[in-house]
Design an enzyme around this catalytic site. Structure first.
Site, PDB file in Angstrom:
ATOM      1  N   GLY A   1      38.652 -76.969-133.176  1.00  0.00           N
ATOM      2  CA  GLY A   1      38.919 -76.578-131.786  1.00  0.00           C
ATOM      3  C   GLY A   1      39.095 -77.841-130.967  1.00  0.00           C
TER       4      GLY A   1
ATOM      5  N   ILE B   1      36.987 -80.244-129.914  1.00  0.00           N
ATOM      6  CA  ILE B   1      36.381 -81.500-130.388  1.00  0.00           C
ATOM      7  C   ILE B   1      36.964 -81.900-131.746  1.00  0.00           C
ATOM      8  CG2 ILE B   1      34.217 -82.632-131.043  1.00  0.00           C
ATOM      9  CD1 ILE B   1      32.840 -80.779-128.911  1.00  0.00           C
TER      10      ILE B   1
ATOM     11  N   THR C   1      27.636 -83.086-135.145  1.00  0.00           N
ATOM     12  CA  THR C   1      27.482 -83.253-133.693  1.00  0.00           C
ATOM     13  C   THR C   1      27.677 -81.893-133.009  1.00  0.00           C
ATOM     14  OG1 THR C   1      29.829 -83.805-133.478  1.00  0.00           O
ATOM     15  CG2 THR C   1      28.288 -85.664-133.636  1.00  0.00           C
ATOM     16  N   SER C   2      27.547 -80.787-133.788  1.00  0.00           N
ATOM     17  CA  SER C   2      27.802 -79.468-133.177  1.00  0.00           C
ATOM     18  C   SER C   2      26.489 -78.815-132.730  1.00  0.00           C
ATOM     19  CB  SER C   2      28.601 -78.587-134.124  1.00  0.00           C
ATOM     20  OG  SER C   2      27.948 -78.434-135.364  1.00  0.00           O
ATOM     21  N   ARG C   3      25.840 -78.084-133.633  1.00  0.00           N
ATOM     22  CA  ARG C   3      24.515 -77.523-133.320  1.00  0.00           C
ATOM     23  C   ARG C   3      23.660 -77.619-134.574  1.00  0.00           C
ATOM     24  NH1 ARG C   3      25.389 -78.190-128.797  1.00  0.00           N
ATOM     25  NH2 ARG C   3      25.448 -76.723-127.046  1.00  0.00           N
TER      26      ARG C   3
ATOM     27  N   GLU D   1      15.264 -78.682-133.003  1.00  0.00           N
ATOM     28  CA  GLU D   1      15.097 -79.698-131.972  1.00  0.00           C
ATOM     29  C   GLU D   1      14.267 -79.192-130.796  1.00  0.00           C
ATOM     30  OE1 GLU D   1      19.435 -80.463-131.470  1.00  0.00           O
ATOM     31  OE2 GLU D   1      19.043 -80.217-129.356  1.00  0.00           O
TER      32      GLU D   1
ATOM     33  N   HIS E   1      20.770 -85.874-129.526  1.00  0.00           N
ATOM     34  CA  HIS E   1      21.676 -84.935-128.838  1.00  0.00           C
ATOM     35  C   HIS E   1      22.329 -85.598-127.614  1.00  0.00           C
ATOM     36  CE1 HIS E   1      22.451 -80.350-128.340  1.00  0.00           C
ATOM     37  NE2 HIS E   1      23.497 -81.051-127.961  1.00  0.00           N
ATOM     38  N   ILE E   2      23.008 -86.702-127.892  1.00  0.00           N
ATOM     39  CA  ILE E   2      23.623 -87.485-126.804  1.00  0.00           C
ATOM     40  C   ILE E   2      25.138 -87.606-126.952  1.00  0.00           C
ATOM     41  CG2 ILE E   2      21.592 -88.894-126.232  1.00  0.00           C
ATOM     42  CD1 ILE E   2      22.982 -91.118-128.037  1.00  0.00           C
TER      43      ILE E   2
HETATM   44  P1  NAD Z   1      35.854 -74.872-129.609  1.00  0.00           P
HETATM   45  O1  NAD Z   1      35.497 -73.473-129.272  1.00  0.00           O
HETATM   46  O2  NAD Z   1      37.025 -75.497-128.920  1.00  0.00           O
HETATM   47  O3  NAD Z   1      36.096 -75.017-131.195  1.00  0.00           O
HETATM   48  C1  NAD Z   1      35.294 -74.399-132.127  1.00  0.00           C
HETATM   49  C2  NAD Z   1      36.162 -74.047-133.338  1.00  0.00           C
HETATM   50  O4  NAD Z   1      35.331 -73.442-134.332  1.00  0.00           O
HETATM   51  C3  NAD Z   1      37.274 -73.041-133.005  1.00  0.00           C
HETATM   52  O5  NAD Z   1      38.524 -73.551-133.394  1.00  0.00           O
HETATM   53  C4  NAD Z   1      36.893 -71.794-133.792  1.00  0.00           C
HETATM   54  O6  NAD Z   1      38.007 -71.084-134.281  1.00  0.00           O
HETATM   55  C5  NAD Z   1      36.079 -72.395-134.928  1.00  0.00           C
HETATM   56  N1  NAD Z   1      35.174 -71.448-135.577  1.00  0.00           N
HETATM   57  C6  NAD Z   1      34.414 -70.486-135.031  1.00  0.00           C
HETATM   58  N2  NAD Z   1      33.697 -69.844-135.977  1.00  0.00           N
HETATM   59  C7  NAD Z   1      34.019 -70.421-137.157  1.00  0.00           C
HETATM   60  C8  NAD Z   1      33.617 -70.204-138.500  1.00  0.00           C
HETATM   61  N3  NAD Z   1      32.734 -69.255-138.821  1.00  0.00           N
HETATM   62  N4  NAD Z   1      34.155 -70.981-139.466  1.00  0.00           N
HETATM   63  C9  NAD Z   1      35.061 -71.933-139.159  1.00  0.00           C
HETATM   64  N5  NAD Z   1      35.501 -72.184-137.897  1.00  0.00           N
HETATM   65  C10 NAD Z   1      34.960 -71.443-136.925  1.00  0.00           C
HETATM   66  O7  NAD Z   1      34.534 -75.706-129.364  1.00  0.00           O
HETATM   67  P2  NAD Z   1      34.409 -77.287-129.153  1.00  0.00           P
HETATM   68  O8  NAD Z   1      34.579 -77.613-127.712  1.00  0.00           O
HETATM   69  O9  NAD Z   1      35.239 -77.978-130.159  1.00  0.00           O
HETATM   70  O10 NAD Z   1      32.859 -77.476-129.475  1.00  0.00           O
HETATM   71  C11 NAD Z   1      32.328 -77.158-130.765  1.00  0.00           C
HETATM   72  C12 NAD Z   1      30.812 -77.130-130.687  1.00  0.00           C
HETATM   73  O11 NAD Z   1      30.325 -78.453-130.463  1.00  0.00           O
HETATM   74  C13 NAD Z   1      30.268 -76.340-129.480  1.00  0.00           C
HETATM   75  O12 NAD Z   1      30.163 -74.968-129.769  1.00  0.00           O
HETATM   76  C14 NAD Z   1      28.927 -76.967-129.230  1.00  0.00           C
HETATM   77  O13 NAD Z   1      27.913 -76.253-129.884  1.00  0.00           O
HETATM   78  C15 NAD Z   1      29.046 -78.354-129.864  1.00  0.00           C
HETATM   79  N6  NAD Z   1      28.921 -79.431-128.861  1.00  0.00           N
HETATM   80  C16 NAD Z   1      27.956 -80.371-129.063  1.00  0.00           C
HETATM   81  C17 NAD Z   1      27.804 -81.401-128.137  1.00  0.00           C
HETATM   82  C18 NAD Z   1      26.764 -82.470-128.327  1.00  0.00           C
HETATM   83  O14 NAD Z   1      26.315 -83.040-127.345  1.00  0.00           O
HETATM   84  N7  NAD Z   1      26.350 -82.786-129.545  1.00  0.00           N
HETATM   85  C19 NAD Z   1      28.635 -81.452-127.000  1.00  0.00           C
HETATM   86  C20 NAD Z   1      29.628 -80.483-126.858  1.00  0.00           C
HETATM   87  C21 NAD Z   1      29.758 -79.467-127.785  1.00  0.00           C
END
Ligand code: NAD
Length: 323
Positions: A159, A161, A240-242, A271, A289-290
């Site tokens: 998506g 990121i 860096t997701s969750r 966490e 988580h930064i």
């Molecule tokens: P986004 O919604 O733009 O992209 C997420 C992608 O994951 C989408 O393309 C979606 O189709 C795909 N997806 C959903 N379910 C799936 C599955 N079961 N299998 C494979 N792909 C799947 O989100 P983003 O803006 O790219 O952010 C992604 C995640 O990063 C956020 O949900 C958030 O939890 C995390 N995040 C972390 C930080 C941090 O500080 N570490 C900061 C921002 C976001």
């Protein structure tokens, strides 16, 4: 009529000012610390609030919704929104928004790349070595790492990121393979990314795996013991997701017995607690988580969250509604 807004913890001034300039009455948790659910409820009972600007550390579910029936909007100051119960909100006609933005994606992508290089060049271990006064002079075989050029990056989630990570990875000379429930034509066309039909295919061929999916039932423990075993023994895992997307207990074991070579984590399953054993390992880099903590990203997150509140009151259609 003026609106009452509660902000669960101080965010950058730019967002707070946007709300005050609209004439809203804004109360902010006076302590710069996470509120427990009990404390959130206590604050919300003090006034008839119309909206809450929440943080990813706030657990917002039916208990909170029922304690504050006047609140019709929870505007989360985060891209993720797994800290809120969307279904229970929907049942009550409550709107939830998140706060994505190009600058947040940029910050998280840059942090991901930083973790990748830090793992490959063993930066953190080497820094520790020098600080411990172990450096006695140049050695031919000290801290041998890896080059990134020519390696294969496996993106899980392409998506906002993931796409930005692909942009940098292409520039750095990595080959990109990816898996997502939706195909991303842009990264295929512009960065030469190759789509794979399964997560398993990605794991088997990548040198660096980077996770960019939201936390959902379908992504919880997406990386588990079985899948860690599918990865190359020389590979790195970056998250860096969750946190709960990776089974952290399985990861600790995999790193300890060298099923994989290393990991970089910005997020943790439990966490702020860190799974026992992880802190003792040399082949892991841990950041608190930064990934989105750049001035630019945090200011934009504050603006987006505040704009969602304003749009909700002015036209009932906040841009980033997620439920
Ligand atoms: P986004 O919604 O733009 O992209 C997420 C992608 O994951 C989408 O393309 C979606 O189709 C795909 N997806 C959903 N379910 C799936 C599955 N079961 N299998 C494979 N792909 C799947 O989100 P983003 O803006 O790219 O952010 C992604 C995640 O990063 C956020 O949900 C958030 O939890 C995390 N995040 C972390 C930080 C941090 O500080 N570490 C900061 C921002 C976001």
């Amino acid at each position: 009529m003026s609106k009452n807004i509660f902000i669960t913890r101080k965010i950058p001034d730019i967002g707070i000012k946007m709300l005050i300039n609209k004439g809203y009455s804004v109360d902010i948790n006076p302590k710069d610390e996470v509120l427990s659910q009990k404390q959130i409820i206590k604050y919300l009972k003090k006034k008839n609030y119309d909206a809450v600007l929440s943080l990813l550390t706030d657990k917002i579910d039916s208990k909170v919704y029922d304690s504050a029936p006047s609140v019709k909007l929870y505007a989360n100051y985060a891209t993720g929104f797994d800290n809120l119960d969307l279904n229970e909100a929907k049942k009550r006609g409550i709107i939830i928004t998140n706060a994505p933005g190009d600058l947040t994606s940029e910050a998280v992508a840059e942090h991901t790349i930083a973790l990748m290089f830090a793992l490959a060049a063993r930066i953190v271990e080497a820094d520790e070595f020098v600080r411990q006064k172990k450096y006695k002079g140049w050695e031919p075989m000290n801290f041998i790492g890896e080059d990134i050029l020519g390696k294969t990056l496996g993106l899980i989630g392409a998506g906002r990121i993931g796409e930005r990570v692909a942009f940098y990875s292409k520039g750095l000379g990595l080959k990109i393979v990816y898996y997502d429930v939706n195909r991303n034509e842009k990264i295929e066309k512009e960065y030469g990314a190759i789509y794979c039909n399964t997560v398993d295919e990605i794991l088997k061929q990548s040198d660096v795996i980077s996770l960019h999916v939201p936390l959902l039932d379908s992504t919880r423990h997406l990386i588990n013991e079985e899948r860690l075993k599918m990865m190359k023994p020389t590979s790195f895992l970056i998250n860096t997701s969750r946190g709960p997307i990776v089974d952290e207990i399985a990861l600790e074991k995999a790193l300890r017995i060298k099923v994989i070579s290393g990991a970089g984590l910005d997020v943790f399953e439990f966490e702020p607690k860190i799974t026992k054993g992880l802190l003792k390992l040399q082949n892991i880099i841990l950041t608190p988580h930064i990934a989105s903590a750049s001035v630019e990203a945090r200011n934009q997150m504050a603006e987006v969250a505040a704009q969602n509140v304003i749009d909700f009151f002015e036209n009932g259609k906040p841009k980033n509604q997620v439920n």
